[in-house]
Design an enzyme around this catalytic site. Structure first.
Site, short mmCIF file in Angstrom:
data_model
loop_
_atom_site.label_atom_id
_atom_site.label_comp_id
_atom_site.label_asym_id
_atom_site.label_seq_id
_atom_site.Cartn_x
_atom_site.Cartn_y
_atom_site.Cartn_z
N SER A 124 9.47 -8.65 66.60
CA SER A 124 10.02 -8.06 67.82
C SER A 124 11.41 -8.60 68.08
O SER A 124 11.72 -9.75 67.74
CB SER A 124 9.10 -8.45 68.97
N TYR A 148 3.97 -15.12 74.18
CA TYR A 148 3.89 -13.95 73.30
C TYR A 148 4.99 -14.04 72.23
O TYR A 148 4.73 -13.93 71.03
CB TYR A 148 4.04 -12.65 74.10
N LYS A 152 5.09 -14.56 67.87
CA LYS A 152 5.85 -13.76 66.89
C LYS A 152 6.70 -14.68 66.01
O LYS A 152 6.74 -14.54 64.79
CB LYS A 152 6.75 -12.74 67.59
N GLY A 293 12.48 -13.37 83.56
CA GLY A 293 12.43 -13.38 82.09
C GLY A 293 13.20 -12.25 81.43
O GLY A 293 13.42 -12.27 80.21
P1 NAD Z 1 -1.32 -1.98 70.69
O1 NAD Z 1 -1.98 -2.91 71.63
O2 NAD Z 1 -1.38 -0.52 70.99
O3 NAD Z 1 -1.88 -2.22 69.21
C1 NAD Z 1 -2.40 -3.46 68.77
C2 NAD Z 1 -3.77 -3.20 68.20
O4 NAD Z 1 -4.33 -4.42 67.71
C3 NAD Z 1 -4.77 -2.65 69.23
O5 NAD Z 1 -5.34 -1.45 68.70
C4 NAD Z 1 -5.79 -3.75 69.40
O6 NAD Z 1 -7.08 -3.23 69.69
C5 NAD Z 1 -5.70 -4.48 68.07
N1 NAD Z 1 -6.05 -5.91 68.08
C6 NAD Z 1 -5.56 -6.88 68.89
N2 NAD Z 1 -6.10 -8.08 68.57
C7 NAD Z 1 -6.92 -7.86 67.52
C8 NAD Z 1 -7.76 -8.71 66.73
N3 NAD Z 1 -7.87 -10.03 66.97
N4 NAD Z 1 -8.48 -8.16 65.73
C9 NAD Z 1 -8.40 -6.83 65.47
N5 NAD Z 1 -7.64 -5.98 66.19
C10 NAD Z 1 -6.90 -6.49 67.20
O7 NAD Z 1 0.20 -2.45 70.55
P2 NAD Z 1 1.44 -1.74 69.83
O8 NAD Z 1 2.45 -1.42 70.88
O9 NAD Z 1 0.98 -0.69 68.90
O10 NAD Z 1 2.02 -2.97 69.02
C11 NAD Z 1 1.67 -3.23 67.67
C12 NAD Z 1 2.34 -4.50 67.22
O11 NAD Z 1 3.75 -4.37 67.38
C13 NAD Z 1 1.93 -5.73 68.02
O12 NAD Z 1 1.81 -6.82 67.12
C14 NAD Z 1 3.08 -5.94 68.97
O13 NAD Z 1 3.22 -7.29 69.33
C15 NAD Z 1 4.26 -5.48 68.12
N6 NAD Z 1 5.41 -5.03 68.93
C16 NAD Z 1 5.23 -4.08 69.90
C17 NAD Z 1 6.32 -3.70 70.69
C18 NAD Z 1 6.14 -2.67 71.78
O14 NAD Z 1 7.00 -2.59 72.66
N7 NAD Z 1 5.09 -1.84 71.76
C19 NAD Z 1 7.57 -4.28 70.48
C20 NAD Z 1 7.72 -5.23 69.48
C21 NAD Z 1 6.63 -5.61 68.70
N1 UFG Z 2 11.94 -2.01 83.75
C1 UFG Z 2 12.03 -1.49 85.03
N2 UFG Z 2 10.88 -1.06 85.63
C2 UFG Z 2 9.66 -1.13 85.03
C3 UFG Z 2 9.58 -1.69 83.72
C4 UFG Z 2 10.74 -2.12 83.11
O1 UFG Z 2 13.11 -1.40 85.61
O2 UFG Z 2 8.65 -0.73 85.64
C5 UFG Z 2 13.19 -2.40 83.07
C6 UFG Z 2 13.22 -3.83 82.57
O3 UFG Z 2 13.71 -4.68 83.57
C7 UFG Z 2 14.12 -3.73 81.34
C8 UFG Z 2 13.84 -2.32 80.81
O4 UFG Z 2 13.28 -1.60 81.91
O5 UFG Z 2 15.46 -3.76 81.74
C9 UFG Z 2 12.85 -2.29 79.64
O6 UFG Z 2 11.67 -2.98 80.02
P1 UFG Z 2 10.32 -2.85 79.17
O7 UFG Z 2 9.28 -3.64 79.91
O8 UFG Z 2 10.02 -1.42 78.89
O9 UFG Z 2 10.68 -3.52 77.78
P2 UFG Z 2 11.25 -4.98 77.46
O10 UFG Z 2 12.63 -4.81 76.90
O11 UFG Z 2 11.11 -5.88 78.62
O12 UFG Z 2 10.23 -5.50 76.35
C10 UFG Z 2 9.77 -4.70 75.24
C11 UFG Z 2 8.36 -5.15 74.89
C12 UFG Z 2 8.36 -6.57 74.41
C13 UFG Z 2 9.32 -6.70 73.25
C14 UFG Z 2 10.70 -6.20 73.63
C15 UFG Z 2 11.63 -6.20 72.46
O13 UFG Z 2 7.52 -5.03 76.03
O14 UFG Z 2 7.08 -6.93 73.98
O15 UFG Z 2 10.61 -4.87 74.14
O16 UFG Z 2 11.06 -5.54 71.39
F1 UFG Z 2 9.39 -8.00 72.89
#
Ligand code: NAD
Ligand code: UFG
Length: 337
Positions: A124, A148, A152, A293
């Site tokens: 991430s 979190y 990573k 944060g």
């Molecule tokens: P998500 O929660 O939809 O998918 C994660 C999946 O992992 C879920 O289906 C959950 O049931 C499964 N899971 C969690 N713990 C488990 C375990 N111990 N054993 C088996 N299954 C398990 O999340 P996502 O948005 O699809 O994210 C996927 C990956 O990408 C995550 O590792 C997340 O940290 C990373 N990521 C997501 C974002 C984002 O904004 N969505 C950004 C950067 C990185």
């Molecule tokens: N924001 C709002 N209102 C909301 C939610 C978010 O104004 O209800 C703003 C935040 O302050 C930020 C922007 O929208 O400026 C994006 O916020 P998100 O929560 O959608 O995403 P983040 O950038 O905070 O974080 C996401 C994932 C993290 C990941 C990161 C970088 O949630 O897990 O992107 O990949 F680490």
């Protein structure tokens, strides 16, 4: 190639399974369904016309994982499984260390035991902390501010150690920026539990009347309109990045790191206005205090992924918003409908 996808029933995992199947790969999914539903994979099967072998198992269950590896003998692993909420990780750090770190350790041990050496990891942009400058390049300093993010970075470090210890490992670390949107069919998408933490699912819930107004966290950041700037990337583009990474590994050995973003930063108000264009009406919002944060600005330099893997994001903000809205309006209660 036969690919084991951990967390494949989740948001990014389900879109990636679809892209892999459409590109001729075979997928085996392991997911404990703690944040997903079996329905997502049924829909991926329906969209692709192909079947997925699904195991409902927790990665920390060493015996179950061993059996899956013994039976399936995958050629590569894409690892999505993990918990991903920043505020929850601050409140429950041990849950995050147990789930994300122990789960990943079990996975590496099985991979070594069964001689599986190709690995793609969901990292991430959070590992860049508060970057001094943008756009962010892969060699920028790494730092994290919450449990979190620390999981990573720890997993990235474990992978760097593994690559040194055992040159048979081919590893791609993909650092995602802000994934949004949904498959164009409107059949699969993001289905957050409870009140969404992230901006886009919150906006789409306001649009369909599930929430009253969008909360804009801070309008006094040093950005063009004072609201936070992020690099939003269509989940379909992100999914394709994983298929490209699998293909790249067949020619390029060792450990590689790529940003997956568009290289363009949009503010919170830009995103709200892009949705207004899609739906043809105003979206109510209120400005609140900054969210603890959060950083002001974060966007990628994605040029390395293009140069090395031939991957480039194709979709713009209008398509991301249209597809997110289509998913939300076709499935107002997500997969639970
Ligand atoms: P998500 O929660 O939809 O998918 C994660 C999946 O992992 C879920 O289906 C959950 O049931 C499964 N899971 C969690 N713990 C488990 C375990 N111990 N054993 C088996 N299954 C398990 O999340 P996502 O948005 O699809 O994210 C996927 C990956 O990408 C995550 O590792 C997340 O940290 C990373 N990521 C997501 C974002 C984002 O904004 N969505 C950004 C950067 C990185
Ligand atoms: N924001 C709002 N209102 C909301 C939610 C978010 O104004 O209800 C703003 C935040 O302050 C930020 C922007 O929208 O400026 C994006 O916020 P998100 O929560 O959608 O995403 P983040 O950038 O905070 O974080 C996401 C994932 C993290 C990941 C990161 C970088 O949630 O897990 O992107 O990949 F680490």
């Amino acid at each position: 190639m036969k690919i084991l996808v951990t967390g494949g029933a989740g948001y990014i995992g389900s879109h990636t399974c679809l892209d892999l199947l459409q590109n001729g790969h075979e997928t085996v999914v392991v997911d404990n369904l703690c944040n997903a539903s079996r329905e997502s994979l049924k829909r991926v099967e329906e969209l692709s016309g192909k079947s997925i072998r699904f195991y409902e198992a927790d990665l920390r269950d060493a015996a179950a994982l061993d059996q899956i590896f013994a039976k399936e003998r995958p050629e590569a692993v894409i690892h999505f499984a993990g918990l991903k909420s920043v505020p929850e990780s601050v409140a429950k750090p041990l849950l995050y260390y147990d789930n994300n770190i122990n789960g990943t350790l079990q996975l590496f041990q099985c991979m070594q035991k069964y001689g599986v050496y190709r690995f793609v990891f969901s990292s991430s942009a959070t590992v860049y902390g508060a970057p001094k400058t943008v756009p962010i390049q892969e060699d920028f300093p790494l730092s994290v501010t919450n449990p979190y993010g620390r999981t990573k970075l720890m997993i990235e470090d474990m992978l760097r150690d593994l690559a040194v210890a055992d040159p048979k490992f081919d590893i791609v670390l993909l650092r995602y920026f802000n994934p949004i949107g949904a498959d164009i069919s409107g059949r699969i998408g993001e289905d957050p539990n409870g009140i969404p933490n992230n901006l886009v699912p919150y906006i789409t819930q306001v649009i369909v009347g599930k929430r009253e107004y969008v909360r804009v966290y801070g309008n006094d950041y040093p950005t063009p309109d004072g609201t936070g700037v992020r690099d939003y990337i269509h989940v379909t583009d992100l999914a394709q990045g994983h298929t490209k990474a699998i293909e790249y590994m067949q020619q390029h050995h060792g450990l590689h790191v790529f940003n997956l973003g568009t290289g363009i930063g949009y503010s919170v108000l830009d995103v709200i206005h892009a949705f207004e264009q899609v739906i043809g009406r105003e979206i109510p919002y209120r400005t609140m205090e900054r969210r603890p944060g959060d950083i002001a600005t974060c966007y990628a330099d994605p040029s390395l992924a293009e140069k090395e893997m031939g991957w480039k994001a194709r979709f713009g903000i209008a398509e991301m918003c249209a597809d997110a809205y289509r998913w939300q309006s076709m499935n107002p209660d997500g997969y639970g409908a």
